[in-house]
Enzyme design. Structure first.
Site, PDB file in Angstrom:
ATOM      1  N   GLU A   1       0.823  -1.217   0.000  1.00  0.00           N
ATOM      2  CA  GLU A   1       0.000   0.000   0.000  1.00  0.00           C
ATOM      3  C   GLU A   1       0.858   1.268   0.000  1.00  0.00           C
ATOM      4  OE1 GLU A   1      -1.898   1.249   3.642  1.00  0.00           O
ATOM      5  OE2 GLU A   1      -3.673   1.937   2.569  1.00  0.00           O
TER       6      GLU A   1
ATOM      7  N   GLU B   1     -11.821   3.178   5.775  1.00  0.00           N
ATOM      8  CA  GLU B   1     -10.717   3.429   6.710  1.00  0.00           C
ATOM      9  C   GLU B   1     -10.639   4.919   7.006  1.00  0.00           C
ATOM     10  OE1 GLU B   1      -6.146   1.844   7.208  1.00  0.00           O
ATOM     11  OE2 GLU B   1      -6.687   2.751   5.313  1.00  0.00           O
TER      12      GLU B   1
HETATM   13  O1  LIG Z   1      -2.851   3.856   6.967  1.00  0.00           O
HETATM   14  C1  LIG Z   1      -3.406   3.177   6.113  1.00  0.00           C
HETATM   15  O2  LIG Z   1      -3.935   3.711   5.141  1.00  0.00           O
HETATM   16  C2  LIG Z   1      -3.517   1.706   6.230  1.00  0.00           C
HETATM   17  O3  LIG Z   1      -4.128   1.115   5.390  1.00  0.00           O
HETATM   18  C3  LIG Z   1      -2.924   0.982   7.358  1.00  0.00           C
HETATM   19  O4  LIG Z   1      -2.918  -0.380   7.104  1.00  0.00           O
HETATM   20  C4  LIG Z   1      -1.558   1.370   7.752  1.00  0.00           C
HETATM   21  O5  LIG Z   1      -1.620   2.234   8.820  1.00  0.00           O
HETATM   22 MG   LIG Z   2      -5.049   2.425   3.967  1.00  0.00          MG
END
Ligand SMILES: O=C(O)C(=O)[C@@H](O)CO
Ligand SMILES: [Mg+2]
Length: 274
Positions: free
Chosen positions: A147, A246
Site C-alpha cells: 500500500e 478506513e
Molecule cells: O494507513 C493506512 O492507510 C492503512 O491502510 C494501514 O494499514 C496502515 O496504517
Molecule cells: Mg489504507
C-alpha cells in the site's frame, strides 16, 4: 458492485474493540478489516466473525514496534529474521480467520541507509512473504498487499506512489502480490484518481481499495472528493471486490458517531441487497 468493509481500527471507537464486530454488523456491514489482530487469540476473533455473519477481508502483518513509531519493517535492512517470524504469525491468523489478504507495511526508510539496499531488502522480504503465503495457504492462497501511503501522515514511508508500487510488483514477480489502492493516500500524493483507477484496475493488480474523505480523513462524503462518482466508476469497470472504510468519523468517539455518519453508505448497502 463495490462492497464495503468496516475498518474496525478506525471506526466504532466509541466501543471496545471486541464489541465493534457487532456494531458493524448492526449497521449492515458484511465484512470487516482492521490493522492488527495480535492482541487477541485467532479463535476468539474467528468466533466473533461467525457470530455476526462477517467476513474478515484484510489485516496487517506485524509492523515492528508501532508504539515507538515503526510503520512496518519490510524495507529495513537487518530486520529480516523478525520480518519472517511476523509473516509466519500473520499467515497463521489469516488461515484461522479465513482472511484472503495480508497488508505488508513497507516501513520508514532508515536515516542514512543506502537507497538500493533498502529497495532490495523490500523486494526480497515481500517475495519471501508471497512464497510463504502461497505455500501455507494452498490451494486457495493469500494475497500479499503493498500500500502506497502519503508522506504527510507517515513521513519517511518507503512506498508513496501508485507507479512505484506497480513497478515493484513487476519486479517482485510473484502472482499473489497485489496493490492495496487507498484513494485517500493517492489523492494526497498524486491526485487524478479516476485516471489512475482506469489505468491500473484493468491490469488485475489491485486487490483491495480503501477510502476516506480528504484532507481530514473523515467520512467519504466530507471533503474534496466526489466518491459517488468514483464508486460508479469502479462499478462500471466491473470491480466487485472490497472497499475498506478506513476513516476517522467526523464526530470522533462520540456515542454512535460512526453509525450516525453512515448516510453516505445507505444507497450502496441497499443496492448490495437488491
Ligand atoms: O494507513 C493506512 O492507510 C492503512 O491502510 C494501514 O494499514 C496502515 O496504517
Ligand atoms: Mg489504507
Amino acid at each position: 458492485m463495490p462492497r464495503f468493509a468496516a475498518n474496525l481500527s478506525l471506526l466504532y471507537n466509541d466501543v471496545d474493540f471486541l464489541d465493534r464486530f457487532a456494531a458493524a454488523a448492526r449497521d449492515g456491514f458484511r465484512a470487516v478489516e482492521f490493522l492488527f489482530p495480535y492482541a487477541y487469540a485467532p479463535a476468539q476473533l474467528a468466533a466473533l466473525l461467525q457470530a455476526h455473519g462477517l467476513q474478515q477481508v484484510l489485516f496487517n502483518a506485524p509492523p515492528g514496534n508501532w508504539e515507538a513509531g515503526e510503520r512496518g519493517i519490510a524495507c529495513i535492512p537487518g530486520r529480516e529474521a523478525e520480518f519472517r517470524n511476523g509473516m509466519a504469525q500473520a499467515v497463521k491468523y489469516a488461515l484461522t480467520l479465513g482472511c484472503p489478504r495480508i497488508h505488508v507495511m513497507a516501513g520508514l526508510v532508515p536515516q542514512g541507509a543506502d537507497a538500493s539496499t533498502v529497495r532490495n531488502t523490500y523486494i526480497a522480504n515481500v517475495r519471501y512473504a508471497a512464497r510463504l503465503a502461497a505455500r501455507l495457504a494452498a490451494p486457495h492462497g493469500i494475497h500479499i498487499l503493498l500500500e502506497p501511503i502519503n508522506g504527510r501522515d507517515m513521513p519517511g514511508f518507503f512506498l508513496n506512489r501508485q507507479d512505484q508500487a506497480h513497478a515493484l510488483l513487476a519486479e517482485i514477480a510473484e502472482p499473489n502480490v497485489k496493490v492495496q489502492m487507498d484513494l485517500y493516500h493517492c489523492q494526497i500524493v498524486e491526485g487524478d484518481l479516476a485516471t489512475k483507477i482506469r489505468q491500473y484496475l484493468p491490469t488485475g493488480n489491485i486487490a483491495h481499495f480503501q477510502i476516506a474523505g480528504v484532507p481530514e480523513r473523515h467520512e467519504p462524503d466530507v471533503g474534496e472528493l466526489n466518491y459517488s462518482y468514483l464508486f460508479q466508476l469502479l462499478d462500471s469497470l466491473g470491480w466487485d471486490g472490497w472497499i475498506g472504510c478506513e476513516y476517522r468519523p467526523a464526530r470522533g468517539n462520540a456515542p454512535h458517531g460512526t453509525s450516525d455518519g453512515l448516510g453516505w453508505l445507505k444507497p450502496w448497502l441497499q443496492a448490495d441487497v437488491n
